[in-house]
Design an enzyme around this catalytic site. Structure first.
Site, short mmCIF file in Angstrom:
data_model
loop_
_atom_site.label_atom_id
_atom_site.label_comp_id
_atom_site.label_asym_id
_atom_site.label_seq_id
_atom_site.Cartn_x
_atom_site.Cartn_y
_atom_site.Cartn_z
N ARG A 132 48.50 -1.01 -13.54
CA ARG A 132 49.60 -0.07 -13.72
C ARG A 132 49.15 1.19 -14.47
O ARG A 132 49.44 2.31 -14.06
CB ARG A 132 50.71 -0.79 -14.50
CG ARG A 132 51.86 0.08 -14.97
CD ARG A 132 52.80 -0.71 -15.88
NE ARG A 132 52.16 -1.17 -17.08
CZ ARG A 132 51.96 -0.43 -18.17
NH1 ARG A 132 52.39 0.81 -18.20
NH2 ARG A 132 51.34 -0.93 -19.22
N ARG A 133 48.44 0.98 -15.57
CA ARG A 133 47.98 2.13 -16.36
C ARG A 133 46.95 2.94 -15.58
O ARG A 133 47.04 4.17 -15.51
CB ARG A 133 47.37 1.65 -17.69
CG ARG A 133 48.42 1.12 -18.64
CD ARG A 133 47.81 0.43 -19.86
NE ARG A 133 48.86 -0.07 -20.74
CZ ARG A 133 48.74 -1.12 -21.53
NH1 ARG A 133 47.61 -1.80 -21.57
NH2 ARG A 133 49.74 -1.51 -22.29
N LYS B 135 56.66 -9.14 -21.92
CA LYS B 135 55.98 -8.69 -20.69
C LYS B 135 54.99 -9.70 -20.16
O LYS B 135 54.57 -9.60 -19.02
CB LYS B 135 55.36 -7.31 -20.87
CG LYS B 135 54.03 -7.23 -21.55
CD LYS B 135 53.41 -5.86 -21.21
CE LYS B 135 52.20 -5.60 -22.07
NZ LYS B 135 51.48 -4.41 -21.63
N ASP B 136 54.62 -10.69 -20.96
CA ASP B 136 53.71 -11.72 -20.48
C ASP B 136 54.44 -12.90 -19.85
O ASP B 136 53.80 -13.82 -19.34
CB ASP B 136 52.82 -12.22 -21.63
CG ASP B 136 51.86 -11.15 -22.12
OD1 ASP B 136 51.44 -10.32 -21.28
OD2 ASP B 136 51.55 -11.12 -23.32
N CYS C 280 52.72 -10.13 -13.04
CA CYS C 280 52.42 -9.33 -14.23
C CYS C 280 51.23 -8.43 -13.99
O CYS C 280 50.85 -7.64 -14.84
CB CYS C 280 52.23 -10.21 -15.45
SG CYS C 280 50.76 -11.23 -15.39
N ARG D 226 38.84 -5.40 -28.44
CA ARG D 226 38.84 -4.13 -27.70
C ARG D 226 38.54 -2.95 -28.61
O ARG D 226 37.77 -2.05 -28.24
CB ARG D 226 40.18 -3.92 -27.01
CG ARG D 226 40.36 -4.87 -25.85
CD ARG D 226 41.60 -4.54 -25.04
NE ARG D 226 41.88 -5.64 -24.13
CZ ARG D 226 42.63 -5.56 -23.06
NH1 ARG D 226 43.19 -4.41 -22.75
NH2 ARG D 226 42.83 -6.59 -22.30
N ARG E 131 38.24 -6.25 -21.57
CA ARG E 131 38.98 -7.48 -21.84
C ARG E 131 38.92 -7.84 -23.32
O ARG E 131 38.23 -7.22 -24.09
CB ARG E 131 38.39 -8.64 -21.02
CG ARG E 131 38.92 -8.79 -19.59
CD ARG E 131 40.39 -9.14 -19.46
NE ARG E 131 40.94 -10.04 -20.47
CZ ARG E 131 40.97 -11.34 -20.38
NH1 ARG E 131 40.48 -11.95 -19.32
NH2 ARG E 131 41.52 -12.07 -21.34
C1 DPM Z 1 50.48 -7.48 -19.26
C2 DPM Z 1 49.65 -6.37 -19.05
C3 DPM Z 1 48.84 -6.27 -20.20
C4 DPM Z 1 49.21 -7.33 -21.08
C5 DPM Z 1 49.65 -5.51 -17.82
C6 DPM Z 1 50.24 -4.11 -18.05
C7 DPM Z 1 47.77 -5.25 -20.44
C8 DPM Z 1 46.44 -5.72 -19.89
C9 DPM Z 1 45.31 -4.80 -20.24
C10 DPM Z 1 51.51 -8.01 -18.35
N1 DPM Z 1 50.18 -8.06 -20.45
O1 DPM Z 1 50.73 -3.75 -19.12
O2 DPM Z 1 50.22 -3.31 -17.08
O3 DPM Z 1 45.48 -3.75 -20.87
O4 DPM Z 1 44.19 -5.15 -19.89
C11 DPM Z 1 49.69 -7.52 -23.57
C12 DPM Z 1 49.71 -6.61 -24.68
C13 DPM Z 1 50.89 -6.85 -25.39
C14 DPM Z 1 51.54 -7.89 -24.74
C15 DPM Z 1 48.66 -5.62 -25.03
C16 DPM Z 1 48.84 -4.26 -24.38
C17 DPM Z 1 51.42 -6.19 -26.66
C18 DPM Z 1 52.61 -5.28 -26.38
C19 DPM Z 1 53.91 -6.02 -26.13
C20 DPM Z 1 48.66 -7.66 -22.46
N2 DPM Z 1 50.78 -8.29 -23.66
O5 DPM Z 1 49.56 -4.09 -23.38
O6 DPM Z 1 48.20 -3.30 -24.90
O7 DPM Z 1 54.24 -6.96 -26.89
O8 DPM Z 1 54.62 -5.63 -25.19
#
Ligand code: DPM
Length: 360
Positions: free
Chosen positions: A148-149, A97-98, A260, A172, A166
């Site tokens: 999104r959340r 997702k990143d 993203c 966190r 952050r």
């Molecule tokens: C992206 C988002 C977030 C990450 C945006 C979203 C969350 C940012 C936040 C694109 N990347 O999800 O709407 O909560 O401030 C990220 C996480 C993981 C990968 C952590 C998470 C782990 C889960 C995975 C940050 N990137 O989302 O809690 O491997 O899919």
């Protein structure tokens, strides 16, 4: 036998051993993810030598700004890609997702591993243990930097207040537990599981509460697109179901021109060779939204011999051992669903969301 692509070292018996170098961010989650892929490679190829190289990325350095406010794309991936480009590493493990839906030229995703649960989870402050979001007191503060959340949860739980948070997962959880700023935070269940913190999950969010991000829960292996040896080597890690779902999800996001950090969410499932996809876009406060579901067959059609040998990446993913026609149908599903939402006004919702976020 140096061919420029790999380093060779000699083991005790003076046998040439190929060294594969894996780049990773230094956060604990990134290291755990990289180690899990390294272990799988080691099982499949006992003769290779693996070297893991840790790096700090822009996203790790900028800790005081909400991710969605930092203009630069590929925040967590650029430094790693530079190392790939310079031949300092041979592969990089990311959370899918990143990774942007269009990768910089010269790179491709050579493997998408079997997806963990893609859902979002609520982690509660210890004083609220055993509660769910609907039981939290009026005006309780929920920590998330995900537009999104926040958009989806505001819509569903209007008694709650949402604030940015952050830092990596460790930071966190510390902010949650050791202060009184947040009643709960929202994180991907997959990340929590990989960290061994599954016990902190107070509630898993249903699709009605909050649909997940494109690619959430899946790990991706990024490689040099021209490096056919490494591509071949990592391609055995592909999980076909995950690949088809993620191609559809990424095609959806790409067609919407979403990055993203836009309030775009998905839900996909494969049942009886049908790929079902629900996609949605939201205004920042969740008051405005568009959501639809479509499906397509991802069955290996009769006589579908074309286990595509040419290296055709789809939304950045190269998967030569998975039916090319199934991949094409999955990609088309994402595009079609996005076009359906665009025809109902998705573009306007996303444009306003972006402008409001920039002005925050
Ligand atoms: C992206 C988002 C977030 C990450 C945006 C979203 C969350 C940012 C936040 C694109 N990347 O999800 O709407 O909560 O401030 C990220 C996480 C993981 C990968 C952590 C998470 C782990 C889960 C995975 C940050 N990137 O989302 O809690 O491997 O899919």
């Amino acid at each position: 036998m140096e061919n420029g692509l790999y380093k060779y070292i000699r083991d005790g018996n003076s046998k040439a051993v190929r060294v594969i170098r894996i780049g990773t961010r230094k956060s604990q989650l990134a290291c755990i993810q990289t180690d899990s892929v390294a272990e799988k490679l080691k099982e499949l190829y006992p003769d290779i030598e693996l070297e893991i190289i840790g790096m700090t990325t822009t996203g790790d350095r900028i800790l005081d700004t909400a991710l969605s406010k930092i203009g630069e794309k590929s925040l967590f991936t650029k430094e790693l890609e530079n190392a790939l480009e310079r031949n300092e590493v041979d592969l990089v493990v990311h959370s899918l997702k990143d990774l942007p839906t269009t990768l910089p030229p010269g790179f491709t995703i050579g493997a998408v591993l079997k997806r963990e649960s893609p859902v979002d989870a609520v982690v509660l402050h210890p004083k609220h243990v055993n509660k769910t979001l609907d039981m939290l007191p009026e005006n309780s503060v929920i920590g998330t930097s995900s537009l999104r959340r926040a958009a989806q949860l505001k819509r569903r739980f209007s008694h709650l207040v949402f604030k940015d948070i952050r830092g990596n997962l460790n930071t966190r959880l510390k902010k949650l537990d050791e202060k009184d700023d947040y009643a709960a935070i929202i994180l991907a269940a997959a990340g929590l599981k990989r960290m061994g913190w599954e016990s902190r999950i107070g509630q898993c969010l249903t699709p009605e509460d909050c649909m997940y991000a494109v690619g959430q829960g899946a790990l991706a292996v990024e490689v040099r697109a021209r490096d056919t040896d490494i591509l071949e080597m990592v391609s055995v890690l592909h999980d076909p179901g995950t690949v088809l779902r993620c191609i559809a999800e990424r095609a959806f996001l790409k067609q919407l021109e979403g990055g993203c950090s836009v309030p775009v969410a998905v839900h996909t499932e494969i049942r009886d060779s049908q790929l079902y996809m629900t996609g949605a876009v939201f205004s920042l406060d969740g008051s405005d939204s568009l959501k639809d579901t479509m499906q397509t067959s991802v069955a290996n059609s009769e006589g579908d011999q074309e286990q595509v040998d040419e290296l055709v990446p789809r939304v950045g993913i190269t998967a030569t051992k998975i039916s090319g026609s199934a991949q094409t149908r999955a990609e088309q599903l994402g595009v079609d669903l996005a076009n359906l939402l665009l025809s109902k006004g998705a573009k306007e919702i996303l444009t306003v969301a972006r402008q409001l976020n920039d002005a925050r």
